[in-house]
Structure formats: C-alpha cells, structure tokens
Design a protein around this motif. Structure first.
Motif, mmCIF file in Angstrom:
data_model
loop_
_atom_site.group_PDB
_atom_site.id
_atom_site.type_symbol
_atom_site.label_atom_id
_atom_site.label_comp_id
_atom_site.label_asym_id
_atom_site.label_seq_id
_atom_site.Cartn_x
_atom_site.Cartn_y
_atom_site.Cartn_z
ATOM 1 N N PRO A 79 0.831 -1.291 0.153
ATOM 2 C CA PRO A 79 -0.062 0.050 0.047
ATOM 3 C C PRO A 79 0.807 1.208 -0.033
ATOM 4 N N GLY A 80 0.247 2.388 -0.332
ATOM 5 C CA GLY A 80 0.834 3.691 -0.335
ATOM 6 C C GLY A 80 0.714 4.611 -1.410
ATOM 7 N N GLY A 81 0.449 5.979 -1.259
ATOM 8 C CA GLY A 81 0.371 6.673 -2.221
ATOM 9 C C GLY A 81 -0.803 6.714 -3.215
ATOM 10 N N GLY A 82 -1.976 6.212 -2.541
ATOM 11 C CA GLY A 82 -3.139 5.831 -3.204
ATOM 12 C C GLY A 82 -3.207 4.687 -4.266
ATOM 13 N N SER A 83 -2.163 3.976 -3.796
ATOM 14 C CA SER A 83 -1.896 2.591 -4.619
ATOM 15 C C SER A 83 -0.714 2.940 -5.776
ATOM 16 N N THR A 84 -0.319 3.894 -5.762
ATOM 17 C CA THR A 84 0.765 4.400 -6.774
ATOM 18 C C THR A 84 2.156 3.849 -6.185
ATOM 19 N N ARG A 85 2.338 3.673 -4.847
ATOM 20 C CA ARG A 85 3.804 3.195 -4.577
ATOM 21 C C ARG A 85 3.822 1.577 -4.952
ATOM 22 N N GLY A 86 2.887 0.653 -4.807
ATOM 23 C CA GLY A 86 3.354 -0.554 -5.036
ATOM 24 C C GLY A 86 3.370 -0.846 -6.543
ATOM 25 N N THR A 87 2.502 -0.096 -7.328
ATOM 26 C CA THR A 87 2.230 -0.210 -8.734
ATOM 27 C C THR A 87 3.445 0.204 -9.171
ATOM 28 N N ASN A 88 4.193 1.399 -8.881
ATOM 29 C CA ASN A 88 5.604 1.906 -9.230
ATOM 30 C C ASN A 88 6.457 0.900 -8.936
ATOM 31 N N LEU A 89 6.546 0.172 -7.846
ATOM 32 C CA LEU A 89 7.326 -0.931 -7.589
ATOM 33 C C LEU A 89 7.369 -2.012 -8.552
ATOM 34 N N PHE A 90 6.138 -2.324 -8.934
ATOM 35 C CA PHE A 90 5.948 -3.477 -9.835
ATOM 36 C C PHE A 90 6.557 -3.067 -11.431
ATOM 37 N N ALA A 91 6.232 -1.749 -11.712
ATOM 38 C CA ALA A 91 6.731 -1.338 -13.026
ATOM 39 C C ALA A 91 8.264 -1.423 -12.883
ATOM 40 N N ALA A 92 8.896 -0.877 -12.019
ATOM 41 C CA ALA A 92 10.426 -0.949 -11.986
ATOM 42 C C ALA A 92 10.984 -2.274 -11.797
ATOM 43 N N ARG A 93 10.378 -3.209 -11.338
ATOM 44 C CA ARG A 93 10.988 -4.568 -10.766
ATOM 45 C C ARG A 93 10.667 -5.697 -11.309
ATOM 46 N N ALA A 94 9.358 -5.872 -11.845
ATOM 47 C CA ALA A 94 8.861 -7.071 -12.055
ATOM 48 C C ALA A 94 9.493 -7.636 -13.175
ATOM 49 N N GLN A 95 9.939 -8.989 -13.104
ATOM 50 C CA GLN A 95 10.254 -9.461 -14.577
ATOM 51 C C GLN A 95 9.398 -10.288 -15.356
ATOM 52 N N PRO A 111 -5.208 7.878 -10.958
ATOM 53 C CA PRO A 111 -3.852 8.698 -11.145
ATOM 54 C C PRO A 111 -3.247 8.720 -12.654
ATOM 55 N N TYR A 112 -3.155 7.556 -13.013
ATOM 56 C CA TYR A 112 -2.797 7.507 -14.415
ATOM 57 C C TYR A 112 -3.552 8.502 -15.469
ATOM 58 N N LEU A 113 -4.859 8.109 -15.351
ATOM 59 C CA LEU A 113 -5.490 8.961 -16.357
ATOM 60 C C LEU A 113 -5.380 10.310 -16.258
ATOM 61 N N LEU A 114 -5.416 10.931 -14.926
ATOM 62 C CA LEU A 114 -5.114 12.240 -14.695
ATOM 63 C C LEU A 114 -3.764 12.691 -14.626
ATOM 64 N N GLY A 115 -2.873 12.056 -15.090
ATOM 65 C CA GLY A 115 -1.461 12.579 -15.318
ATOM 66 C C GLY A 115 -0.782 12.908 -13.992
ATOM 67 N N ASP A 116 -1.275 12.184 -12.788
ATOM 68 C CA ASP A 116 -0.694 12.558 -11.511
ATOM 69 C C ASP A 116 1.036 12.181 -11.260
ATOM 70 N N PRO A 117 1.744 13.129 -10.967
ATOM 71 C CA PRO A 117 3.106 12.941 -10.993
ATOM 72 C C PRO A 117 3.798 11.947 -10.370
ATOM 73 N N ARG A 118 2.953 11.277 -9.386
ATOM 74 C CA ARG A 118 3.389 10.133 -8.734
ATOM 75 C C ARG A 118 3.447 9.110 -9.346
ATOM 76 N N VAL A 119 2.769 8.823 -10.540
ATOM 77 C CA VAL A 119 2.679 7.708 -11.301
ATOM 78 C C VAL A 119 4.161 7.560 -12.267
ATOM 79 N N ARG A 120 4.788 6.399 -12.086
ATOM 80 C CA ARG A 120 5.911 5.766 -12.774
ATOM 81 C C ARG A 120 5.577 4.597 -13.342
ATOM 82 N N TYR A 121 4.321 4.494 -13.926
ATOM 83 C CA TYR A 121 4.015 3.321 -14.682
ATOM 84 C C TYR A 121 3.136 3.676 -15.816
ATOM 85 N N GLU A 122 3.293 2.710 -17.007
ATOM 86 C CA GLU A 122 2.430 3.024 -17.898
ATOM 87 C C GLU A 122 1.749 1.601 -18.363
#
Length: 368
Positions: A79-95, A111-122
């Motif tokens: 959890p964390g960041g309105g779900s952006t934390r765990g999703t960012n971790l997945f985007a950066a690390r998942a094989q 957050p993805y649709l709104l262009g939230d700057p916390r989003v690091r996933y596509e």
C-alpha cells in the motif's frame, strides 16, 4: 444468467475458436511454462482487508490450481500513495517470467488517467489477462422532496451535500455525473470510506450519496424499503461494443445516460460526458485488472489467459464467486482487452478539463 456472464462466455468461446483455427498456442505455451515448486507473487497495491485484497485472495487459490505446475500464488500487499507506490514498484522491478503479476483497481487507473506526477507506470506497456467489473448506485434523501428518479429535475436548484473520500477517488464518478445533471452539490472531503459516507447520510448530515453494488444491496436496500433513501441511477455496465447498458444487478434503475435525457431532453455529449465515461469505465466497468509486466511474451500471456478460462469454468469457482464477489462476471481474452483499452485511455483535452476542474473548484493539486 446475467448479460455480463453471457458476454464473458461468448468472448472466451470466440477467442478459443480463433486460437484453434490458427495455431495450437495454448498447448505449446503450457509446455514451455511450468511453475512447479515456485511462487507467483500477486502484487496488490493496497492494504489488507479492502476490496482489492478480498478480490485477490478469493481468486488466488483458483489461479494456483489452474496455472501449469500449480505454483503457490501469494498475495503481497504494497500500500501507499493511493496505490501508486506498489504499482510503481511493480513497473520498476517485475520480471517478465510469469512469477510476478499486478492487481490494479480504479484507484490505480485514476491517477494514471489524470497524469498524477506520482505515477511512474505505463499501462500500455503491460499485458492484461483478466478484468473484473463492478457497479454502483446513486441515491438521495426524501428530505429533498422527491420520491422517485422521475422527479430528479426537482433536485436542480437545491443545495445538496455529499460525504466524499476525496476528489481523485472513485467519488470522481458521481461528481462528474452530478455535474452533468446540473446539480449543485457541496462535497465534504476527508471521509475514510463509502461506509462512513453512508453513515453520514443515515444521520441526515448529507442528502445524496452513492455506494458500490454490494454495499448498496446489503446496507442501502433496507433504507429504500423503509423510505429513507430514494434510488436515482446506477453507473451501468458496458456491452461487447463498449456501449453503456443498464446494470443487470439493478435492471429497473436507469443509467446516467437515461437520466440525463430525462432532465435535458437529449443524449449527453461533449468533454464532460467523455470524462464521465472514461472514469466510469476505469472505476467500475473495468475496475480491477490483472496484468503482466513489460516484456511478457505472447506465450506467457496465453498461459495466464488459459488459466483464467479454466478458473471461470471451475465448478467450485462458479458455485462460490457470486457470494464472494457479486454478480459481475470477470473476463479474459477479447473482453478483457476491450475493457482495458476503454479504462486506460483518455483524450488530452478531457484530462485537462478534469484537472482544471479539480484545481479551480476543489483546490486539488495532483501529487499533493
């Protein structure tokens, strides 16, 4: 059998027939991937006990049963960041080896649709293998002077009050719907959940609200029966072509499009309606998704989709899923692809309109 269930089965059968007519990919993929003795981590970017956690923990044993080699499927909460934390971790690390999957929710899509700057996933870099819809119902108090949705135009000109979790939460859908209908709503932000919002409604502190389908059935239906809540509309579902239809759980309730025409005498259109459609799809029609990370091969995608086909056909699953998750059928294959596309795309002008509205009218700045 509900329309959604028929949709699910038609989609699965159609894709299966296409596969059989071309390449014997499922068998080849099953042979290539064997997860015996391994653990698949199912990342859920929310805490334990919530809707996404409940959804994943119900599905995980069935997915384990039907993946090649019957691996352990372990739900991992990040959890964390309105779900952006765990999703960012997945985007950066998942094989892309099939041993890490992600479960998203509307709170991840928004957050993805709104262009939230916390989003690091596509989202467009990922492969969707399953989508689980849900629904919701808006209702008001008889203290407003109306007794049915046919009188909804009488709400115009009244000062309505709504208890909200936040302007970028799933409450954005009713906010856009009420705005389309020309309703003057005062949003009181900071409520911990929709349950808290319902209690505020019951105490008479608010006079308009919405609940997800299961919460409406269990907690608001008694209020309707005693005459202290007036159902207005459901958020509906999408058909095979992506067109809004009445929710099969609430077939007697109109959807926003019908209510809009009732109030304004014409079908809704324009950027505000496009925004409502985009966030309604992302928040409800395509609320929960299972995706594979960037680089997943076609064979791996097919392995997971075949597993979900087998899950949906599992007699034990069929006997228990409605009680666990409600009437909304989960889908894979072409149906999942269509919902994924609809729930993760929004026009630039529509996005900017919503961002400006949130900032100018509700003092909400993304990433704060």
């Amino acid at each position: 059998m509900t329309d959604i269930t028929r949709f699910t089965r038609r989609a699965a059968l159609g894709v299966a027939a296409m596969a059989a007519a071309t390449l014997a990919l499922p068998g080849a993929a099953q042979a290539e991937y064997d997860f015996s003795g391994q653990t698949v981590e199912w990342i859920i970017p929310f805490g334990t006990g919530g809707g996404s956690d409940t959804w994943a923990r119900f599905n995980a044993p069935f997915l384990s049963r039907h993946l090649p080699g019957n691996p352990t499927v372990a739900v991992v909460n990040e959890p964390g960041g309105g779900s952006t934390r765990g999703t960012n971790l997945f985007a950066a690390r998942a094989q892309a080896d099939g041993l890490t999957i992600l479960g998203t929710s509307g709170s991840t899509q928004f957050p993805y649709l709104l262009g939230d700057p916390r989003v690091r996933y596509e989202y467009q870099d990922w492969s969707v293998v399953m989508v689980g819809p849900t629904g919701g119902v808006a209702y008001t108090s008889p203290s407003t002077g109306i007794s049915s949705v046919e009188e909804i135009a009488d709400l115009q000109g009244q000062r309505l009050t709504y208890a909200s979790q936040g302007a970028t939460s799933l409450d954005l859908v009713p906010m856009l719907a009420f705005r389309l209908l020309g309703l003057d709503v005062n949003y009181v932000f900071g409520f911990g959940g929709r349950g808290d919002g319902r209690l505020a409604f019951e105490r008479g502190e608010t006079n308009i609200d919405y609940q997800t389908s299961s919460a409406f059935i269990n907690n608001v239906t008694p209020l309707v029966e005693e005459g202290t809540a007036i159902p207005l509309m459901s958020w509906g579902v999408l058909d095979e072509e992506g067109n809004p239809q009445r929710d099969p759980t609430f077939p007697d309730l109109p959807i926003l499009e019908e209510v809009y025409e009732m109030v304004h005498g014409e079908a809704p259109s324009g950027d505000l309606y496009e925004a409502y459609k985009a966030f309604n799809t992302a928040g409800f029609a395509a609320q929960k998704m299972v995706v594979l990370p960037t680089g997943a091969s076609d064979e791996l995608v097919e392995v997971y989709r075949q597993a979900w086909r087998d899950v949906f056909a599992d007699p034990e699953y069929q006997a228990t899923v409605t009680d666990a998750l409600g009437e909304y059928g989960q889908v894979t294959d072409a149906a999942a692809e269509a919902l994924f596309r609809a729930g993760t795309n929004i026009g630039d002008s529509v996005r900017q309109m919503v961002v400006d509205m949130l900032q100018d009218e509700y003092n909400v700045r993304l990433g704060d």
